[in-house]
Design a protein around this motif. Sequence first.
Motif, mmCIF file in Angstrom:
data_model
loop_
_atom_site.group_PDB
_atom_site.id
_atom_site.type_symbol
_atom_site.label_atom_id
_atom_site.label_comp_id
_atom_site.label_asym_id
_atom_site.label_seq_id
_atom_site.Cartn_x
_atom_site.Cartn_y
_atom_site.Cartn_z
ATOM 1 N N LYS A 150 0.827 -0.993 -0.064
ATOM 2 C CA LYS A 150 0.006 -0.017 -0.077
ATOM 3 C C LYS A 150 0.833 1.263 0.109
ATOM 4 O O LYS A 150 1.885 1.348 0.780
ATOM 5 N N LEU A 151 0.631 2.184 -1.036
ATOM 6 C CA LEU A 151 1.540 3.409 -1.005
ATOM 7 C C LEU A 151 0.540 4.415 -0.331
ATOM 8 O O LEU A 151 -0.300 4.851 -0.501
ATOM 9 N N ASN A 152 0.997 4.849 0.976
ATOM 10 C CA ASN A 152 0.446 5.853 1.457
ATOM 11 C C ASN A 152 0.193 7.315 1.057
ATOM 12 O O ASN A 152 -0.792 7.734 1.131
ATOM 13 N N SER A 153 1.145 7.637 0.374
ATOM 14 C CA SER A 153 1.103 8.858 -0.325
ATOM 15 C C SER A 153 -0.085 9.140 -1.511
ATOM 16 O O SER A 153 -0.539 10.367 -1.903
ATOM 17 N N THR A 154 -0.031 7.927 -2.295
ATOM 18 C CA THR A 154 -1.081 8.008 -3.241
ATOM 19 C C THR A 154 -2.571 7.259 -3.215
ATOM 20 O O THR A 154 -3.371 7.222 -3.864
ATOM 21 N N GLY A 155 -2.412 6.479 -1.821
ATOM 22 C CA GLY A 155 -3.624 5.266 -1.740
ATOM 23 C C GLY A 155 -3.383 4.124 -2.462
ATOM 24 O O GLY A 155 -4.408 3.487 -2.455
ATOM 25 N N GLN A 156 -2.513 4.228 -3.713
ATOM 26 C CA GLN A 156 -2.840 2.876 -4.755
ATOM 27 C C GLN A 156 -2.179 1.640 -3.972
ATOM 28 O O GLN A 156 -1.526 1.678 -2.699
ATOM 29 N N THR A 157 -2.433 0.689 -4.513
ATOM 30 C CA THR A 157 -2.210 -0.818 -3.833
ATOM 31 C C THR A 157 -1.400 -1.428 -4.856
ATOM 32 O O THR A 157 -1.774 -1.514 -6.188
ATOM 33 N N ILE A 158 -0.065 -2.151 -4.833
ATOM 34 C CA ILE A 158 0.541 -2.776 -5.756
ATOM 35 C C ILE A 158 0.550 -4.264 -5.352
ATOM 36 O O ILE A 158 0.667 -4.519 -4.214
ATOM 37 N N LEU A 159 -0.016 -5.106 -6.278
ATOM 38 C CA LEU A 159 -0.310 -6.599 -5.945
ATOM 39 C C LEU A 159 0.685 -7.359 -7.008
ATOM 40 O O LEU A 159 0.593 -7.254 -8.074
ATOM 41 N N ASN A 160 1.583 -8.305 -6.388
ATOM 42 C CA ASN A 160 2.273 -9.178 -7.093
ATOM 43 C C ASN A 160 1.758 -10.597 -6.523
ATOM 44 O O ASN A 160 2.123 -10.960 -5.264
ATOM 45 N N PRO A 161 1.343 -11.456 -7.516
ATOM 46 C CA PRO A 161 0.675 -12.640 -7.091
ATOM 47 C C PRO A 161 2.000 -13.646 -6.505
ATOM 48 O O PRO A 161 1.408 -15.100 -6.199
ATOM 49 N N GLY A 162 3.116 -13.622 -6.895
ATOM 50 C CA GLY A 162 4.041 -14.368 -6.793
ATOM 51 C C GLY A 162 3.869 -15.599 -8.116
ATOM 52 O O GLY A 162 3.314 -15.119 -9.169
ATOM 53 N N SER A 163 4.514 -16.507 -8.167
ATOM 54 C CA SER A 163 4.728 -17.457 -9.174
ATOM 55 C C SER A 163 3.998 -18.816 -9.208
ATOM 56 O O SER A 163 3.952 -19.345 -8.294
ATOM 57 N N VAL A 164 3.197 -19.094 -10.231
ATOM 58 C CA VAL A 164 2.504 -20.141 -10.284
ATOM 59 C C VAL A 164 3.505 -21.456 -10.389
ATOM 60 O O VAL A 164 3.497 -22.280 -9.530
ATOM 61 N N GLY A 165 4.726 -21.337 -11.167
ATOM 62 C CA GLY A 165 5.360 -22.365 -11.494
ATOM 63 C C GLY A 165 6.707 -22.452 -11.239
ATOM 64 O O GLY A 165 7.453 -23.573 -11.528
ATOM 65 N N PHE A 166 7.459 -21.456 -10.722
ATOM 66 C CA PHE A 166 8.761 -21.490 -10.684
ATOM 67 C C PHE A 166 9.069 -20.576 -9.205
ATOM 68 O O PHE A 166 9.250 -19.309 -9.474
ATOM 69 N N PRO A 167 9.243 -21.071 -8.101
ATOM 70 C CA PRO A 167 9.199 -20.201 -7.067
ATOM 71 C C PRO A 167 10.770 -19.725 -6.738
ATOM 72 O O PRO A 167 10.889 -18.837 -5.682
ATOM 73 N N SER A 168 11.652 -20.217 -7.555
ATOM 74 C CA SER A 168 12.965 -19.667 -6.911
ATOM 75 C C SER A 168 13.900 -19.579 -8.092
ATOM 76 O O SER A 168 14.033 -20.697 -8.953
ATOM 77 N N TYR A 169 14.755 -18.470 -8.380
ATOM 78 C CA TYR A 169 15.493 -18.386 -9.735
ATOM 79 C C TYR A 169 16.699 -17.234 -9.271
ATOM 80 O O TYR A 169 16.782 -16.834 -8.177
ATOM 81 N N ASP A 170 17.708 -17.691 -10.125
ATOM 82 C CA ASP A 170 18.812 -16.811 -10.000
ATOM 83 C C ASP A 170 18.979 -16.371 -11.570
ATOM 84 O O ASP A 170 18.900 -16.987 -12.622
ATOM 85 N N GLU A 171 19.242 -14.948 -11.999
ATOM 86 C CA GLU A 171 19.481 -14.555 -13.324
ATOM 87 C C GLU A 171 20.497 -13.565 -13.466
ATOM 88 O O GLU A 171 20.794 -12.826 -12.517
ATOM 89 N N ASN A 172 21.103 -13.021 -14.542
ATOM 90 C CA ASN A 172 21.957 -12.240 -14.590
ATOM 91 C C ASN A 172 21.504 -10.839 -15.507
ATOM 92 O O ASN A 172 22.259 -10.114 -15.953
ATOM 93 N N HIS A 173 20.315 -10.840 -15.929
ATOM 94 C CA HIS A 173 19.879 -9.911 -16.959
ATOM 95 C C HIS A 173 18.705 -9.268 -16.255
ATOM 96 O O HIS A 173 17.685 -9.935 -15.904
#
Length: 249
Positions: free
Chosen positions: A162-185
């Motif tokens: 929840k962004l206090n200054s704007t009242g907006q909410t950002i939702l990230n549902p996570g991943s259906v199929g791949f819970p963990s990764y490492d990437e270089n890009h």
Amino acid sequence: MKIAVVSDIHGNLLALEAVLKDIKQEAPDVVVNLGDCVSGPLWPEETAALLRETNWPTVRGNHDRFLIEDPIDKMSWSDAFTARSLSPESHEWLKTMQTDIRLTDEIFLCHGTPDNDDRYLTEKVDGPKGHLPDEETLIAELKGEKAAIVCCGHTHIPRVVKLNSTGQTILNPGSVGFPSYDENHPLRNEMAAGSPHARYAIMTKADGNWTFEDKIIEYDWNAASCEAEKHDRTMWATGLKLGFFGPLS
């Protein structure tokens, strides 16, 4: 109004099937998909075929874009495996995805940030892992997007911010199929949900107010891990089985 939000399936048919079963019980008014649908050493074509049947509003993820824009010899191993596995119908389906979707006046859907499918919105990547960016940074990354609810994926980590200054909410549902990764890009990042479960989210509006629920779903992650191992993707296999570090490569 009830909305199911899925993201980052990455070709994990078994996880998707388990989530679909749970979504059927939830009976939402609409299901939305935030992208990165099929890339991975699992079941890309089977996953694409199932998703094509759903006809969900679907945002194009960065790996969906790589599959339709990059030459195979320039792709990562997982993207190249996926590109070779997909039917012509699935390739065409990837091209129909939108870069972002304004679902309603209140709800905006993207994969990474509103203007970049390969940037993290809800995760800090230039400091200690597992930390949110500060509110000023989050607002800057929204690039002027004013929707009351911004749904994003890409990090594979569930968040409701929840962004206090704007009242907006950002939702990230996570991943259906791949819970963990490492990437270089574009930067070296390690992401881990901490358990092997499939994840998605439910948003519900009642009496003018929105509520948000993380859904954490069991499925046969050992079978998914074995499928990755069959293709010699050991770190994928570890990430799928444990929910901790395994590279997206």
